[in-house]
Motif scaffolding. Structure first.
Motif, PDB file in Angstrom:
ATOM      1  N   UNK A   1       0.843  -1.186   0.000  1.00 48.99           N
ATOM      2  CA  UNK A   1       0.000   0.000   0.000  1.00 48.99           C
ATOM      3  C   UNK A   1       0.886   1.247   0.000  1.00 48.99           C
ATOM      4  N   UNK A   2       0.526   2.203  -0.840  1.00 53.25           N
ATOM      5  CA  UNK A   2       1.265   3.460  -0.902  1.00 53.25           C
ATOM      6  C   UNK A   2       0.952   4.315   0.330  1.00 53.25           C
ATOM      7  N   UNK A   3       1.978   4.655   1.082  1.00 51.48           N
ATOM      8  CA  UNK A   3       1.756   5.504   2.261  1.00 51.48           C
ATOM      9  C   UNK A   3       1.602   6.967   1.854  1.00 51.48           C
ATOM     10  N   UNK A   4       2.466   7.406   0.955  1.00 52.03           N
ATOM     11  CA  UNK A   4       2.431   8.793   0.502  1.00 52.03           C
ATOM     12  C   UNK A   4       2.554   8.787  -1.018  1.00 52.03           C
ATOM     13  N   UNK A   5       1.413   8.626  -1.695  1.00 53.52           N
ATOM     14  CA  UNK A   5       1.409   8.519  -3.163  1.00 53.52           C
ATOM     15  C   UNK A   5       2.056   9.734  -3.803  1.00 53.52           C
ATOM     16  N   UNK A   6       1.735  10.900  -3.311  1.00 54.00           N
ATOM     17  CA  UNK A   6       2.276  12.138  -3.883  1.00 54.00           C
ATOM     18  C   UNK A   6       3.814  12.114  -3.885  1.00 54.00           C
ATOM     19  N   UNK A   7       4.406  11.744  -2.775  1.00 51.05           N
ATOM     20  CA  UNK A   7       5.865  11.733  -2.662  1.00 51.05           C
ATOM     21  C   UNK A   7       6.483  10.587  -3.468  1.00 51.05           C
ATOM     22  N   UNK A   8       5.970   9.372  -3.295  1.00 45.67           N
ATOM     23  CA  UNK A   8       6.528   8.199  -3.976  1.00 45.67           C
ATOM     24  C   UNK A   8       6.445   8.349  -5.490  1.00 45.67           C
TER      25      UNK A   8
END
Length: 144
Positions: A1-8
């Motif tokens: 699961x993406x924790x921080x989609x914006x950053x990743x």
């Protein structure tokens, strides 16, 4: 699961030397091509690309703005697909915003060259692939 989609996903986009962008031709078939990475990125929702007005894709976007953009990180075999629409802004401010000095070798009349074109991509949905798993996610407006 993406924790921080914006950053990743933002980091993945920023490290790529190419973007793969699709358009739909007059027969309803997808056309995918490699392009230089975005000139400007506002979060992961809005990406600005440069291209030539005379390219087939510009006419295709004017006829059907639905598209997707794909970025692939080869080192760890990760990828992100952003789905949304493309606009072709004609205003001088949009052109100045992404113009680079080296562009003159392709557009001899400078930022006002009629063949210099901006593509503004706005994402509505995304998909991320990493570690043999895929995950879809909505795109929200970037924090202001």
């Amino acid at each position: 699961m993406l924790r921080d989609a914006e950053k990743t996903i933002g980091n993945l986009i920023d490290k790529q030397r190419a973007a793969f962008i699709s358009s739909v031709d007059e027969d309803g078939f997808p056309n995918t091509r490699a392009m230089l990475p975005p000139r400007k990125r506002v979060g992961i929702k809005t990406l600005y690309f440069s291209t030539s007005t005379s390219s087939a894709k510009v006419g295709q976007y004017r006829d059907s703005p639905k598209t997707c953009v794909y970025f692939c990180g080869r080192r760890f075999f990760r990828g992100v697909m952003l789905r949304g629409t493309v606009e072709v802004p004609e205003d001088p401010d949009a052109k100045r915003m992404i113009w680079r000095v080296g562009d003159r070798q392709y557009y001899s009349r400078g930022v006002t060259d009629p063949d210099f074109c901006v593509l503004k991509f706005t994402a509505t949905q995304g998909g991320y692939y990493a570690s043999y798993k895929s995950e879809s996610f909505p795109i929200s407006d970037p924090a202001v």
